[in-house]
Design an enzyme around this catalytic site. Structure first.
Site, short mmCIF file in Angstrom:
data_model
loop_
_atom_site.label_atom_id
_atom_site.label_comp_id
_atom_site.label_asym_id
_atom_site.label_seq_id
_atom_site.Cartn_x
_atom_site.Cartn_y
_atom_site.Cartn_z
N HIS A 94 0.85 -1.18 0.00
CA HIS A 94 0.00 0.00 0.00
C HIS A 94 0.89 1.23 0.00
CE1 HIS A 94 -4.12 -1.30 0.09
NE2 HIS A 94 -3.91 -2.13 1.09
N ASP B 170 0.46 6.53 -4.27
CA ASP B 170 -0.66 6.15 -5.13
C ASP B 170 -0.96 7.20 -6.18
OD1 ASP B 170 -0.97 3.82 -3.70
OD2 ASP B 170 -2.76 4.47 -2.62
#
Length: 395
Positions: free
Chosen positions: A139, A169
């Site tokens: 992540h 991200d």
């Protein structure tokens, strides 16, 4: 007025945040983005935290505006054949599976390139297509940890801190994906050939950490640490300060002229000479004095005194406050459009504006498989075919 990417066909197999943000940018600019979702479940982020079939998450509504949704089961041969037909005249394929997944399904880059040599294939993954970490899950936090960014975030003598937005991200995966796709499209204009765009979010985050990298290169044989660099609290002129009412403000007076303006405005001209002092006792004494200064008055006082001066100063605003900021309003960074239920939803706009071919809002986020029949019809499938495909579980 046409959109900048009008006529561009994008097949988006990505899920969650990085890929959908990347394709959101393309869709806002006019690309026809066909979002491919698994039948029955769809993108996991549709109802994450809610019961399936309930109200769509606001984040999904925003990330998937301007797109069409089609369900497709790539584990079936019929589903894979449909994907190949979609890609035969597509400009871009975007996916975010782990390396090798699309190859194992028989619809990887080499297969699609053989069908369409002009196709741009962008894969956004955690660690890229090569290297020892390529198959690891991850992540945003993990990528930033590996990239050296988390270590440079937080108090000097405390625990490294979480970052308040998804840098790996979004700035790493999504936006560098957009840049890679647009660069590949520009190259295709010259060569007529497509190519593979490999975006690893760890590597992209590493590239964003360039100022700390440069500072490390300037200190051979010595390891830099948070709190000891120009932008992590080494100097009093660059930091976040607590005010007397508990609110916080930011001071970024790195340049001499801004620091001089600050010192004169707050009545401490004696601080000007020790702006970037390398003497630790002097520097620590200055940071203590500046800290005490801001604590002596509420934030409203400091904003009134410094915000409109030539200093590099401002408030630490909440998310709600930032959305109501007059600068955000003046630059049209928030607009209202109906969501999938027809209710008004305030959207954050793209971070840039085009004078001749601006981004536009065409449609709300699609229902799961809302455009499946329309897309199949465009590929030449009839009603009987659609019924058969549905019965086979291919759509």
């Amino acid at each position: 007025m046409s959109n900048a990417l009008e006529g561009l066909k994008v097949i988006d197999l990505s899920r969650l945040l990085p890929g959908p943000y990347c394709s959101m940018v393309l869709a806002d600019l006019g690309a026809d983005v066909i979002k491919i979702e698994e039948p029955g479940t769809g993108d996991y982020s549709r109802y994450q935290g809610f019961k399936k079939g309930g109200k769509l998450r606001t984040s999904f509504e925003i990330l998937n505006r301007n797109k069409r949704s089609m369900t497709l089961n790539l584990k079936t041969s019929a589903g894979r054949e449909i994907l190949k037909k979609l890609c035969a005249d597509a400009d871009v394929v975007l996916e975010s599976f782990r390396p090798g997944v699309m190859d194992r399904l028989g619809v990887g880059y080499e297969t699609l390139r053989a069908l369409n040599p002009k196709i741009i294939y962008c894969a956004i993954t955690g660690y890229g297509q090569e290297g020892p970490y390529r198959n690891r899950p991850g992540h945003d936090l993990n990528y930033l940890g590996y990239a050296g960014i988390i270590d440079m975030t937080g108090p000097k003598d405390g625990t490294p801190s979480l970052i308040g937005t998804q840098v790996a991200d979004l700035a790493g995966g999504a936006l560098q994906g957009v840049v890679g796709i647009l660069a590949a499209l520009r190259a295709r204009d010259r060569t007529g050939k497509g190519q593979f765009v490999d975006v690893g979010m760890m590597q992209a985050s590493f590239s964003l950490n360039l100022l700390h990298w440069a500072e490390q290169m300037d200190r051979p044989g010595q390891e830099i640490h948070r709190g000891d660099t120009n932008l992590t609290g080494r100097y009093a002129c660059y930091g976040v300060y607590r005010c007397g009412d508990g609110r916080y403000v930011t001071l970024g007076a790195l340049e001499a002229k801004f620091w001089e303006n600050f010192c004169n405005r707050v009545g401490h001209p004696e601080w000007i000479a020790v702006h970037l002092s390398e003497e630790l006792p002097v520097n620590e004494k200055l940071k203590k004095e500046v800290t005490e200064l801001f604590l002596s008055k509420p934030s409203a006082h400091w904003l009134g005194l410094l915000e409109d001066e030539d200093i590099c100063f401002g408030p630490v605003q909440s998310v709600k406050e930032s959305g109501e900021d007059p600068q955000i309003a003046a630059s049209r960074m928030v607009y209202t459009a109906p969501n999938s239920a027809g209710e008004p939803l305030r959207h954050p706009a793209l971070g840039f504006q085009l004078s001749e071919t601006p981004a536009t809002h065409q449609r709300p986020a699609p229902g799961l498989g809302e455009h499946t029949v329309a897309v199949l019809t465009g590929l030449g499938y009839g009603k009987t075919d659609v019924d058969r495909l549905r019965g086979e579980g291919a759509i």
